[in-house]
Scaffold this motif. Structure first.
Motif, PDB file in Angstrom:
ATOM      1  N   LEU A 192       0.858  -1.248  -0.053  1.00 55.22           N
ATOM      2  CA  LEU A 192       0.052  -0.095  -0.042  1.00 55.22           C
ATOM      3  C   LEU A 192       0.989   1.235   0.167  1.00 55.22           C
ATOM      4  O   LEU A 192       0.368   2.239  -0.562  1.00 55.22           O
ATOM      5  N   CYS A 193       1.840   1.170   0.641  1.00 52.85           N
ATOM      6  CA  CYS A 193       2.788   2.299   0.626  1.00 52.85           C
ATOM      7  C   CYS A 193       3.554   2.816  -0.582  1.00 52.85           C
ATOM      8  O   CYS A 193       4.207   3.703  -0.682  1.00 52.85           O
ATOM      9  N   HIS A 194       3.668   1.781  -1.461  1.00 53.52           N
ATOM     10  CA  HIS A 194       4.159   2.015  -2.724  1.00 53.52           C
ATOM     11  C   HIS A 194       3.180   2.399  -3.900  1.00 53.52           C
ATOM     12  O   HIS A 194       3.640   2.589  -4.946  1.00 53.52           O
ATOM     13  N   GLN A 195       1.845   2.747  -3.393  1.00 53.53           N
ATOM     14  CA  GLN A 195       0.784   3.165  -4.258  1.00 53.53           C
ATOM     15  C   GLN A 195       0.855   4.476  -4.626  1.00 53.53           C
ATOM     16  O   GLN A 195      -0.095   5.158  -4.498  1.00 53.53           O
ATOM     17  N   ASP A 196       2.113   5.090  -4.778  1.00 57.35           N
ATOM     18  CA  ASP A 196       2.104   6.768  -4.899  1.00 57.35           C
ATOM     19  C   ASP A 196       1.244   7.162  -6.335  1.00 57.35           C
ATOM     20  O   ASP A 196       1.071   8.273  -6.473  1.00 57.35           O
ATOM     21  N   GLU A 208       4.878   2.818  17.448  1.00 58.49           N
ATOM     22  CA  GLU A 208       6.146   3.469  16.837  1.00 58.49           C
ATOM     23  C   GLU A 208       6.553   2.647  15.991  1.00 58.49           C
ATOM     24  O   GLU A 208       6.999   3.094  14.874  1.00 58.49           O
ATOM     25  N   GLY A 209       6.629   1.320  15.963  1.00 59.50           N
ATOM     26  CA  GLY A 209       7.069   0.581  15.060  1.00 59.50           C
ATOM     27  C   GLY A 209       6.157   0.669  13.445  1.00 59.50           C
ATOM     28  O   GLY A 209       6.934   0.673  12.788  1.00 59.50           O
ATOM     29  N   LEU A 210       4.714   0.752  13.702  1.00 63.12           N
ATOM     30  CA  LEU A 210       4.054   0.788  12.553  1.00 63.12           C
ATOM     31  C   LEU A 210       4.445   2.122  11.882  1.00 63.12           C
ATOM     32  O   LEU A 210       4.632   2.187  10.679  1.00 63.12           O
ATOM     33  N   ILE A 211       4.602   3.009  12.813  1.00 62.72           N
ATOM     34  CA  ILE A 211       4.672   4.500  11.955  1.00 62.72           C
ATOM     35  C   ILE A 211       6.050   4.645  11.343  1.00 62.72           C
ATOM     36  O   ILE A 211       6.087   5.136  10.506  1.00 62.72           O
ATOM     37  N   ARG A 212       7.074   3.958  11.874  1.00 61.06           N
ATOM     38  CA  ARG A 212       8.414   4.126  11.365  1.00 61.06           C
ATOM     39  C   ARG A 212       8.370   3.026  10.183  1.00 61.06           C
ATOM     40  O   ARG A 212       9.059   3.572   9.368  1.00 61.06           O
ATOM     41  N   THR A 213       7.857   2.083  10.168  1.00 65.27           N
ATOM     42  CA  THR A 213       7.693   1.213   8.820  1.00 65.27           C
ATOM     43  C   THR A 213       7.177   1.783   7.688  1.00 65.27           C
ATOM     44  O   THR A 213       7.449   2.103   6.577  1.00 65.27           O
ATOM     45  N   VAL A 214       5.885   2.550   8.004  1.00 65.72           N
ATOM     46  CA  VAL A 214       5.127   3.413   6.971  1.00 65.72           C
ATOM     47  C   VAL A 214       6.013   4.562   6.555  1.00 65.72           C
ATOM     48  O   VAL A 214       6.159   4.892   5.446  1.00 65.72           O
ATOM     49  N   SER A 215       6.531   5.248   7.562  1.00 62.56           N
ATOM     50  CA  SER A 215       7.419   6.403   7.146  1.00 62.56           C
ATOM     51  C   SER A 215       8.696   6.040   6.244  1.00 62.56           C
ATOM     52  O   SER A 215       8.931   6.720   5.200  1.00 62.56           O
ATOM     53  N   ALA A 216       9.048   4.947   6.357  1.00 60.51           N
ATOM     54  CA  ALA A 216      10.215   4.487   5.700  1.00 60.51           C
ATOM     55  C   ALA A 216       9.916   3.809   4.351  1.00 60.51           C
ATOM     56  O   ALA A 216      10.609   3.970   3.455  1.00 60.51           O
ATOM     57  N   GLU A 217       8.857   3.253   4.147  1.00 59.41           N
ATOM     58  CA  GLU A 217       8.351   2.578   2.925  1.00 59.41           C
ATOM     59  C   GLU A 217       7.449   3.516   1.994  1.00 59.41           C
ATOM     60  O   GLU A 217       7.414   3.460   0.894  1.00 59.41           O
ATOM     61  N   ALA A 218       6.779   4.391   2.510  1.00 65.92           N
ATOM     62  CA  ALA A 218       5.812   5.335   1.826  1.00 65.92           C
ATOM     63  C   ALA A 218       6.399   6.080   0.689  1.00 65.92           C
ATOM     64  O   ALA A 218       7.421   6.888   0.950  1.00 65.92           O
ATOM     65  N   ARG A 219       5.831   6.141  -0.360  1.00 64.15           N
ATOM     66  CA  ARG A 219       6.325   6.607  -1.658  1.00 64.15           C
ATOM     67  C   ARG A 219       5.687   8.028  -1.698  1.00 64.15           C
ATOM     68  O   ARG A 219       5.891   8.701  -2.699  1.00 64.15           O
ATOM     69  N   MET A 220       4.519   8.335  -0.969  1.00 64.37           N
ATOM     70  CA  MET A 220       3.662   9.343  -0.884  1.00 64.37           C
ATOM     71  C   MET A 220       3.634  10.364   0.350  1.00 64.37           C
ATOM     72  O   MET A 220       4.210   9.706   1.452  1.00 64.37           O
ATOM     73  N   PRO A 221       3.227  11.556   0.716  1.00 68.85           N
ATOM     74  CA  PRO A 221       3.394  11.978   1.959  1.00 68.85           C
ATOM     75  C   PRO A 221       2.674  11.173   3.038  1.00 68.85           C
ATOM     76  O   PRO A 221       1.668  10.541   2.885  1.00 68.85           O
ATOM     77  N   VAL A 222       3.443  11.405   4.047  1.00 68.57           N
ATOM     78  CA  VAL A 222       2.838  10.699   5.316  1.00 68.57           C
ATOM     79  C   VAL A 222       2.330  11.702   6.546  1.00 68.57           C
ATOM     80  O   VAL A 222       3.173  12.613   6.843  1.00 68.57           O
ATOM     81  N   LEU A 223       1.165  11.600   7.038  1.00 67.02           N
ATOM     82  CA  LEU A 223       1.147  12.437   7.963  1.00 67.02           C
ATOM     83  C   LEU A 223       0.963  11.595   9.598  1.00 67.02           C
ATOM     84  O   LEU A 223       0.361  10.414   9.559  1.00 67.02           O
ATOM     85  N   LYS A 224       1.757  11.686  10.564  1.00 69.67           N
ATOM     86  CA  LYS A 224       2.034  10.954  11.615  1.00 69.67           C
ATOM     87  C   LYS A 224       2.334  11.711  13.021  1.00 69.67           C
ATOM     88  O   LYS A 224       2.538  12.887  13.033  1.00 69.67           O
ATOM     89  N   HIS A 225       2.132  10.987  13.966  1.00 63.31           N
ATOM     90  CA  HIS A 225       2.943  11.262  15.243  1.00 63.31           C
ATOM     91  C   HIS A 225       3.735  10.051  15.702  1.00 63.31           C
ATOM     92  O   HIS A 225       3.113   9.103  15.721  1.00 63.31           O
ATOM     93  N   TYR A 226       5.024  10.280  15.796  1.00 58.82           N
ATOM     94  CA  TYR A 226       5.789   9.104  16.443  1.00 58.82           C
ATOM     95  C   TYR A 226       5.335   8.905  18.038  1.00 58.82           C
ATOM     96  O   TYR A 226       4.949   7.889  18.362  1.00 58.82           O
ATOM     97  N   ASP A 227       5.700  10.151  18.781  1.00 59.01           N
ATOM     98  CA  ASP A 227       5.504   9.758  20.215  1.00 59.01           C
ATOM     99  C   ASP A 227       4.651  10.793  20.782  1.00 59.01           C
ATOM    100  O   ASP A 227       4.592  12.152  20.253  1.00 59.01           O
ATOM    101  N   GLY A 228       3.833  10.588  22.110  1.00 56.82           N
ATOM    102  CA  GLY A 228       3.604  11.677  22.727  1.00 56.82           C
ATOM    103  C   GLY A 228       4.156  11.969  24.117  1.00 56.82           C
ATOM    104  O   GLY A 228       3.808  11.536  25.098  1.00 56.82           O
ATOM    105  N   ILE A 229       5.579  12.667  24.057  1.00 60.86           N
ATOM    106  CA  ILE A 229       6.345  12.682  25.211  1.00 60.86           C
ATOM    107  C   ILE A 229       5.650  14.152  25.586  1.00 60.86           C
ATOM    108  O   ILE A 229       6.466  15.055  25.326  1.00 60.86           O
ATOM    109  N   CYS A 230       4.765  14.152  26.597  1.00 57.68           N
ATOM    110  CA  CYS A 230       4.353  15.295  26.808  1.00 57.68           C
ATOM    111  C   CYS A 230       4.920  15.910  28.264  1.00 57.68           C
ATOM    112  O   CYS A 230       4.977  15.128  29.190  1.00 57.68           O
TER     113      CYS A 230
END
Length: 422
Positions: A192-196, A208-230
């Motif tokens: 899915l990440c390659h369907q740019d 975090e694991g999912l978000i990092r995988t998507v960020s690394a693989e995606a060929r289109m823009p990604v909207l995300k947050h890694y952590d909520g260290i508030c």
């Protein structure tokens, strides 16, 4: 057809549907959303039966109690899910809004118009109600959506998606405006990440694991947050009663979410009196404290249990009843700590000094910076957006709660009377 080709064909259908969906106005969208809400109510028993299959499999696989609760579509969650659709129906329709309008000296008329993004991919874990929430928000902004839910909610997501698709057709929208990847194979995420060619944006919601995988693989823009260290910074001029109330709410009201506090910073000038009070309140609420050397000394002198914090603690999102505690030498040190270890999500100052607060608000670079209120208010509903698809710690194109406006882009409409550029 192999998995990659199957997903490509599905995304191609989503692109075709987006062209058709763009022709529908807000009234048509709302009619379809109401049809979806009614069908969900009619099919409630079937959907809950599918959910029961997922729950049984999850229990057999040893899923934890908290994760089982997130997976469960009981009557309360189901009712909230359907009510959420009707709340979105009541929200203003953003597509077509003229954001700005002006004329040039040569007579050209310019309009900046809010438009759909197009096709949005959403990858998420656990909560099957996200299937409905995400689909409805995307449709309200004339976006088609391709969903990839967690494997533990596969049957629930299938039943929900089939209902949403039927509601779309009943309301006059293209069936392929909402699609779910029909597999639990993790390779589908990469595919899915390659369907740019067909997807304009992808939004991961999960660990975090999912978000990092998507960020690394995606060929289109990604909207995300890694952590909520508030962070909560208790300034020397904080009102003690207010500080205790805010700290307890930010840490304890719902510790497993991204806008819960993870680190408490206390001004050295007030630490001798404030820290024992706050530590006692947190300990009585069941919170484990992990402090730096000065915090440990002050808390132990007051008879309060505390562990020594490690370097790793300052950058940890606990998502549990644990908090790291540090005594800081004033606001510069607090801001320095936040910028070194924070995630750009939510940071709070508690003080009665407006000048200090304003400086903190402007210097801290986070999606939300808060003065004298809990970090738990960083939420689309609490901000008055009505609904959100997530909280972004990115800076482009959306930051903070992603409501309907954040699911749109814009284009320029230029009207002339025969002008030609010299």
């Amino acid at each position: 057809m192999n998995l990659s080709s199957e997903i490509e064909a599905l995304c191609q259908r989503a692109r075709s549907a987006s062209r058709e969906l763009a022709a529908h106005d807000g009234l048509a969208i709302n009619r379809a959303l109401e049809a979806m809400a009614k069908l969900l109510e009619e099919r409630k028993a079937d959907i809950q039966a599918a959910n029961a299959k997922d729950l049984a499999a999850a229990e057999a696989n040893g899923l934890s109690g908290a994760k089982l609760q997130r997976l469960r579509l009981d009557d309360k969650v189901f009712g909230q899910m359907v009510d959420g659709i009707r709340q979105v129906i009541e929200l203003p329709y953003p597509v077509g809004e003229v954001m700005r309008e002006w004329s040039r000296p040569n007579g050209l008329r310019m309009r900046k118009l809010r438009v759909p993004i197009g096709v949005i991919g959403i990858i998420y874990e656990s909560r099957p109600n996200v299937t409905v929430d995400a689909s409805v928000l995307c449709l309200k902004t004339n976006n088609t959506v391709v969903l990839r839910g967690g494997s533990e909610a596969f049957h629930s997501n299938q039943a929900l998606c089939e209902t949403l698709r039927a509601g779309a057709v009943e309301g006059g929208l293209p069936e392929d405006a909402v699609q779910l990847l029909p597999t639990t194979d993790r390779a589908a995420i990469t595919a899915l990440c390659h369907q740019d060619k067909y997807l304009d944006l992808i939004i991961p919601r999960g660990g975090e694991g999912l978000i990092r995988t998507v960020s690394a693989e995606a060929r289109m823009p990604v909207l995300k947050h890694y952590d909520g260290i508030c962070h909560l910074y208790v300034h020397r001029e904080a009102d003690p009663a207010m500080a205790e109330k805010i700290v307890l709410n930010a840490k304890c009201q719902k510790p497993s979410v991204c806008n819960a506090a993870e680190t408490l910073l206390v001004d050295h000038a007030a630490a001798a009196t404030l820290l024992p009070q706050l530590g006692k309140a947190l300990t009585e609420a069941g919170v484990e404290l992990r402090g730096d050397a000065e915090a440990v000394s002050l808390l132990q002198q007051a008879g309060i249990a505390v562990k020594e914090a490690t370097e790793e603690d300052w950058g940890t999102e606990y998502l549990d009843l644990t908090i790291s505690v540090k005594v800081v030498q004033g606001m510069d040190a607090a801001i320095g700590h936040i910028h070194q270890y924070g995630s750009g999500h939510t940071d709070v100052i508690i003080t009665q000094n407006p000048a200090v607060a304003e400086e903190f608000l402007h210097r801290v670079d986070s999606a939300a910076v808060v003065w004298n209120a809990s970090s738990r208010f960083h939420d689309g509903f609490e901000f008055g957006f009505g609904a959100e698809i997530g909280i972004s710690t990115d800076k482009l194109h959306a930051r903070g709660p992603m409501g309907l406006e954040e699911l749109t882009s814009y284009k320029y409409l230029v009207t002339g009377q025969g002008q030609a550029r010299e």
